[in-house]
Design a protein around this motif. Structure first.
Motif, short mmCIF file in Angstrom:
data_model
loop_
_atom_site.label_atom_id
_atom_site.label_comp_id
_atom_site.label_asym_id
_atom_site.label_seq_id
_atom_site.Cartn_x
_atom_site.Cartn_y
_atom_site.Cartn_z
N MET A 1 0.84 -1.19 0.00
CA MET A 1 0.00 0.00 0.00
C MET A 1 0.88 1.25 0.00
N GLU A 2 0.56 2.20 -0.87
CA GLU A 2 1.35 3.43 -0.98
C GLU A 2 0.93 4.45 0.06
N LYS A 3 1.92 5.17 0.58
CA LYS A 3 1.65 6.26 1.51
C LYS A 3 1.32 7.51 0.71
N ASP A 4 0.43 8.32 1.25
CA ASP A 4 0.13 9.61 0.64
C ASP A 4 1.16 10.62 1.15
N LEU A 5 2.04 11.06 0.27
CA LEU A 5 3.11 11.99 0.65
C LEU A 5 2.77 13.43 0.32
N THR A 6 1.51 13.71 0.05
CA THR A 6 1.08 15.06 -0.27
C THR A 6 1.15 15.94 0.97
N VAL A 7 1.78 17.09 0.81
CA VAL A 7 1.91 18.04 1.91
C VAL A 7 1.00 19.24 1.61
N PRO A 8 0.15 19.62 2.57
CA PRO A 8 -0.72 20.79 2.34
C PRO A 8 0.12 22.06 2.13
N LEU A 9 -0.40 22.99 1.35
CA LEU A 9 0.33 24.23 1.05
C LEU A 9 0.74 24.97 2.31
N TRP A 10 -0.11 25.00 3.31
CA TRP A 10 0.19 25.77 4.53
C TRP A 10 1.26 25.13 5.38
N GLU A 11 1.72 23.93 5.01
CA GLU A 11 2.80 23.28 5.75
C GLU A 11 4.11 23.22 4.95
N LYS A 12 4.06 23.59 3.69
CA LYS A 12 5.25 23.55 2.85
C LYS A 12 6.19 24.70 3.18
N TYR A 13 7.48 24.44 3.11
CA TYR A 13 8.48 25.49 3.30
C TYR A 13 8.64 26.31 2.02
N LEU A 14 8.71 25.63 0.88
CA LEU A 14 8.86 26.27 -0.42
C LEU A 14 7.62 26.05 -1.27
N LEU A 15 7.20 27.10 -1.97
CA LEU A 15 6.06 27.01 -2.87
C LEU A 15 6.49 27.38 -4.28
N THR A 16 5.93 26.68 -5.26
CA THR A 16 6.14 27.10 -6.65
C THR A 16 5.37 28.40 -6.86
N ILE A 17 5.63 29.07 -7.94
CA ILE A 17 4.90 30.30 -8.26
C ILE A 17 3.40 30.00 -8.33
N GLU A 18 3.05 28.89 -8.95
CA GLU A 18 1.65 28.51 -9.10
C GLU A 18 1.00 28.26 -7.74
N GLU A 19 1.70 27.54 -6.87
CA GLU A 19 1.17 27.27 -5.53
C GLU A 19 1.06 28.56 -4.73
N ALA A 20 2.06 29.41 -4.82
CA ALA A 20 2.05 30.68 -4.09
C ALA A 20 0.90 31.57 -4.55
N ASN A 29 1.75 36.29 -12.59
CA ASN A 29 2.62 37.30 -13.23
C ASN A 29 3.18 38.28 -12.21
N ARG A 30 2.33 38.72 -11.27
CA ARG A 30 2.80 39.65 -10.24
C ARG A 30 3.85 38.97 -9.35
N LEU A 31 3.62 37.71 -9.00
CA LEU A 31 4.60 36.98 -8.18
C LEU A 31 5.93 36.83 -8.92
N ARG A 32 5.88 36.57 -10.21
CA ARG A 32 7.12 36.46 -10.99
C ARG A 32 7.86 37.80 -11.00
N GLU A 33 7.12 38.91 -11.13
CA GLU A 33 7.73 40.24 -11.10
C GLU A 33 8.37 40.51 -9.73
N LEU A 34 7.65 40.19 -8.65
CA LEU A 34 8.18 40.39 -7.31
C LEU A 34 9.42 39.53 -7.07
N ALA A 35 9.39 38.30 -7.55
CA ALA A 35 10.53 37.39 -7.40
C ALA A 35 11.75 37.93 -8.15
N ALA A 36 11.51 38.50 -9.34
CA ALA A 36 12.61 39.05 -10.13
C ALA A 36 13.25 40.25 -9.44
#
Length: 70
Positions: A1-20, A29-36
């Motif tokens: 049986m496989e374990k569910d390794l999904t981590v909720p967004l509010w518990e992640k240390y790093l977020l992708t631009i899409e998740e953020a 687009n605004r997040l990409r500008e801020l990151a730049a």
């Protein structure tokens, strides 16, 4: 049986631009500008060609803002 390794967004240390975008309610687009503009890398980190957002650092950065402008 496989374990569910999904981590909720509010518990992640790093977020992708899409998740953020979903988590913070800010457009991708605004997040990409801020990151730049994050030259000191206070709330972003690059992993290859992918920019990731340090969730707690970005939350702190946002807490100090009254307006998100470039």
């Amino acid at each position: 049986m496989e374990k569910d390794l999904t981590v909720p967004l509010w518990e992640k240390y790093l977020l992708t631009i899409e998740e953020a975008a979903v988590y913070f309610g800010i457009g991708e687009n605004r997040l990409r500008e801020l990151a730049a503009l994050d030259m000191k890398r206070e709330f972003t980190i690059d992993n290859g060609n992918r920019t990731l957002i340090k969730r707690k650092k970005f939350e702190g950065w946002l807490d100090e803002k009254k307006k998100i402008s470039l």
